[in-house]
Design an enzyme around this catalytic site. Structure first.
Site, PDB file in Angstrom:
ATOM      1  N   LYS A   9       0.852  -1.198   0.000  1.00 23.30           N
ATOM      2  CA  LYS A   9       0.000   0.000   0.000  1.00 23.30           C
ATOM      3  C   LYS A   9       0.887   1.247   0.000  1.00 23.30           C
ATOM      4  O   LYS A   9       1.874   1.298   0.757  1.00 23.30           O
ATOM      5  CB  LYS A   9      -0.885  -0.040   1.253  1.00 23.30           C
ATOM      6  CG  LYS A   9      -1.929   1.054   1.354  1.00 23.30           C
ATOM      7  CD  LYS A   9      -2.728   0.887   2.660  1.00 23.30           C
ATOM      8  CE  LYS A   9      -3.919   1.831   2.734  1.00 23.30           C
ATOM      9  NZ  LYS A   9      -4.688   1.645   3.994  1.00 23.30           N
ATOM     10  N   SER A  50      -9.712   2.082   2.712  1.00 24.44           N
ATOM     11  CA  SER A  50      -8.792   2.763   1.832  1.00 24.44           C
ATOM     12  C   SER A  50      -7.883   1.832   1.035  1.00 24.44           C
ATOM     13  O   SER A  50      -7.401   2.194  -0.028  1.00 24.44           O
ATOM     14  CB  SER A  50      -7.922   3.728   2.644  1.00 24.44           C
ATOM     15  OG  SER A  50      -7.116   3.032   3.570  1.00 24.44           O
ATOM     16  N   SER A  75      -9.829  -0.340   6.873  1.00 17.72           N
ATOM     17  CA  SER A  75      -9.199  -0.277   5.550  1.00 17.72           C
ATOM     18  C   SER A  75      -8.471  -1.524   5.082  1.00 17.72           C
ATOM     19  O   SER A  75      -8.076  -1.601   3.919  1.00 17.72           O
ATOM     20  CB  SER A  75      -8.234   0.903   5.488  1.00 17.72           C
ATOM     21  OG  SER A  75      -8.979   2.079   5.353  1.00 17.72           O
TER      22      SER A  75
HETATM   23  N1  GLN Z   1     -13.019   4.270   5.909  1.00 13.18           N
HETATM   24  C1  GLN Z   1     -12.492   4.749   7.160  1.00 13.18           C
HETATM   25  C2  GLN Z   1     -12.142   6.201   7.024  1.00 13.18           C
HETATM   26  O1  GLN Z   1     -12.366   6.743   6.013  1.00 13.18           O
HETATM   27  C3  GLN Z   1     -11.323   3.915   7.605  1.00 13.18           C
HETATM   28  C4  GLN Z   1     -10.088   4.208   6.859  1.00 13.18           C
HETATM   29  C5  GLN Z   1      -8.927   3.357   7.291  1.00 13.18           C
HETATM   30  O2  GLN Z   1      -9.088   2.346   7.976  1.00 13.18           O
HETATM   31  N2  GLN Z   1      -7.722   3.799   6.932  1.00 13.18           N
HETATM   32  O3  GLN Z   1     -11.637   6.813   7.914  1.00 13.18           O
END
Ligand code: GLN
Length: 505
Positions: A80, A155, A179
Site C-alpha cells: 500500500k 482505503s 481499511s
Molecule cells: N473508511 C475509514 C475512514 O475513512 C477507515 C479508513 C482506514 O481504515 N484507513 O476513515
C-alpha cells in the site's frame, strides 16, 4: 505447468525453496500479469520492476548455495502506498506528496525484505487512507476485479484488488477504521488488522495514530498468517509497539480447529441498512462453524452503535494534527513560492491545492472538535464512548472467545454511488470500527456471495489473541471450500474471461 499467478504464497515459497521454480520466474509472471490486467483494474500506482527482479535473482542465488530462508522467501508482495520504502515514491495517493521519495524504509517493509519477499510496487488507496472506496485517491480509483464498475473497498482497495486480480499473492495494508477488512470483504480476499501495537507503525504515513495498524492481506488464511508472522512483533522505533512475542498465528491458521470455541454473535449488527444476502451468508457461516464444533452465544455490545459517530470525532481530530506537517515548508508540495507571497500565503495555497475534498473535510471537522470551546463536548465525549466500547469487548470475553459479525453491511457498491454522500460512505465501516477503537485483533474472511458479489465474515478477538482470528478464519475457509469445491475467487466472472470483455474496460 503451475499457473504461478494463481498459486498461493505458501506454495510459491515451497516451490522456490525446493528450486522447482525460481523467484525470478514467479516475479516475472506477476509483473507480466500486472502488465496485462492493471490497465482496467488500476491497483498499482508505481512498480519497482528492476529492484524486484534484482531481489528475486539474489534470493535464487542464495537458495542455490544451500542457504535456508524463511517460508515466503522469493514470493512477491504489493505494498500500500502509505508505507515508506527507500527510493520508491510514496504518495499516500495525495498531490501533497506526489513525487516524494522517502529517505528511509518502514519497519514492516524492512521485515518483508529481510524475509526475502520481493516488493513489486505500491498500490492505490484513498488519499491519506481516508475513505472506503479508493475514490478519494488523487490518482483515480481502483476497480473491483469482480465487477469493474464497482469499488474495491478502501482505503486499501489497491492492495485488495491486486490480490483478487492475481497481480500479487500477498499485500500490505493499514487499518484505521476498516481499511484492511472492508476491502478484503468486497473483493473476496483475506485481511487481518492485528492487535494495536502488534505491528509497527514506524515509517507508515500517519493518519490517526491511536487507531492506525498495519496488517497482512492475502487470498488464503495461511498466507495472511505467514505474512503476519513476518511483519509482527516489537519495534523499539514505535512507542506504542507491544513488547511481547507475536501470537502463534501460523499454527492457528494451519489448525483451524474450533471445537469447543465459544463464538459470540454481536446482537447489534444487523437489520436496517444490512443487505439481506449479506445477513444470510453471515448466519450460514455461523451455522457452519457450529457444525464444525463451535458453540454460539448471542452477545450484546450496546455501545458499538456509537462507534461510528465517536470515530468521526477522534479520527478527524488526529488527522487534523497529523496532517499539519504538510505545511509547504519542510517537504512535499509547495505552491506560490515566487517571492510575492508570505509564508502563510504559501502554506494556505499549498494546502488548498494539495489536499482533496475528503482530507479537507476531516481537517476542518477535527480542528473544530479540538477547539477550546468544544473540546469537552465533542472530543472528550468521543473518548468516553471509546472507553465504553472497550468495556463492551471486555464484558463479551466473559462469555465468548471471539466475536463475529458481517465485515460490511453491503457488498461492493458502484463507483460514484456514494461520493456525494459522505455519511453513506462512512457507513461501510459500521462493523469494523469497534475493533480499532478498542485495539482488538480482527479479520475478514470470504463467506460466500450475495447478488454475485463477495461477502465478508468478520472475526474479532481479544488484544494479543490474534491467533483466534486465524483459527476461526481457517475453519471457515476449509468448510466453505469443501462446499464450493475450491476458493471463492474461482467464481469471479471477470477473472475467467480476464478483462477482455467489452464491458470490462
Ligand atoms: N473508511 C475509514 C475512514 O475513512 C477507515 C479508513 C482506514 O481504515 N484507513 O476513515
Amino acid at each position: 505447468m503451475t499457473d504461478l499467478v494463481r498459486t498461493d504464497a505458501a506454495e510459491l515459497g515451497r516451490l522456490i525453496a525446493s528450486r522447482e521454480v525460481s523467484s525470478q520466474e514467479v516475479t516475472r509472471a506477476h509483473l507480466d500479469r500486472i502488465d496485462a490486467v492493471d490497465g482496467p483494474v488500476h491497483a498499482f500506482l508505481a512498480l519497482d520492476t528492476d529492484r524486484a527482479l534484482a531481489t528475486a535473482r539474489s534470493i535464487d542465488e542464495r537458495i542455490a548455495t544451500g542457504e535456508r530462508l524463511g517460508p515466503l522467501a522469493g514470493v512477491p508482495i504489493a505494498v500500500k502506498d502509505l508505507f515508506c520504502y527507500e527510493s520508491l515514491p510514496t504518495t499516500a495517493s495525495s498531490r501533497m506528496l506526489e513525487g516524494w521519495v522517502p529517505p528511509y524504509t518502514s519497519t514492516v517493509v524492512r521485515r518483508c525484505l529481510d524475509a526475502g519477499l520481493v516488493v513489486l510496487g505500491k498500490t492505490n488507496l484513498d488519499e491519506f487512507a481516508m475513505g472506503s472506496s479508493t475514490e478519494t485517491s488523487a490518482f483515480g480509483p481502483t476497480h473491483n476485479p469482480w465487477d469493474l464498475d464497482r469499488i474495491p473497498g478502501g482505503s486499501g482497495g489497491g492492495s485488495a484488488a491486486a490480490l483478487a486480480a492475481f497481480e500479487a499473492p500477498l499485500a500490505l495494508g493499514t487499518d484505521t477504521g476498516g481499511s484492511i477488512r472492508q476491502p478484503a470483504a468486497v473483493t473476496g480476499t483475506v485481511g487481518v488488522k492485528p492487535t494495536y501495537g502488534g505491528t509497527s507503525r514506524y515509517g507508515v504515513i500517519a493518519m490517526a495514530s491511536s487507531l492506525d495498524q498495519p496488517g497482512p492481506c492475502a487470498r488464503t488464511v495461511l498466507d495472511a498468517a505467514l505474512l503476519h508472522e513476518v511483519i509482527g512483533g516489537h519495534d523499539p522505533m514505535d512507542q506504542t509497539s507491544i513488547d511481547q512475542p507475536v501470537p502463534d498465528v501460523v499454527a492457528a491458521a494451519r489448525s483451524g480447529d474450533v471445537t469447543g470455541m465459544r463464538i459470540g454473535v454481536v446482537k447489534e449488527f444487523g437489520g436496517e441498512g444490512y443487505q439481506p444476502g449479506v445477513e444470510a451468508r453471515f448466519h450460514e457461516a455461523v451455522e457452519a462453524l457450529v457444525d464444525a464444533g463451535a458453540q454460539v452465544v448471542e452477545v450484546s455490545c450496546p455501545h458499538f452503535e456509537y462507534a461510528l459517530p465517536a470515530y468521526y470525532l477522534i479520527q478527524p481530530a488526529e488527522v487534523s494534527s497529523n496532517l499539519a506537517r504538510y505545511d509547504a515548508m519542510r517537504y512535499g508540495l509547495r505552491i506560490g513560492d515566487d517571492g510575492t507571497h508570505s509564508a502563510e500565503q504559501v502554506m494556505s495555497m499549498t494546502r488548498g491545492a494539495g489536499f482533496g475534498a475528503e482530507a479537507k473535510r476531516r481537517i476542518i471537522l477535527g480542528t473544530y472538535a479540538l477547539s477550546a470551546g468544544y473540546y469537552d463536548a465533542y472530543y472528550g465525549s468521543a473518548q468516553k464512548v471509546r472507553t465504553l466500547i472497550a468495556r463492551d469487548f471486555e464484558n463479551a470475553w466473559a462469555s465468548c472467545d471471539v466475536l463475529v459479525a458481517p465485515s460490511t453491511p453491503t457488498v461492493a457498491f458502484r463507483l460514484g454511488e456514494r461520493t456525494a454522500d459522505p455519511m453513506a460512505m462512512y457507513r461501510a465501516d459500521l462493523c469494523t470500527i469497534p475493533a480499532n477503537m478498542a485495539g482488538n485483533a480482527a479479520g475478514s474472511f470470504p463467506c460466500g456471495l450475495a447478488d454475485g458479489l463477495p461477502v465478508g465474515f468478520q472475526v474479532m478477538a481479544p488484544v494479543m489473541a490474534d491467533d483466534r482470528v486465524y483459527r476461526v478464519g481457517a475453519a471457515l475457509e476449509r468448510i466453505l471450500e469443501d462446499r464450493w469445491g475450491g476458493p471463492l475467487l474461482d467464481r469471479a466472472p471477470h477473472l475467467s474471461g480476464e478483462f477482455d470483455r467489452e464491458d470490462a474496460r
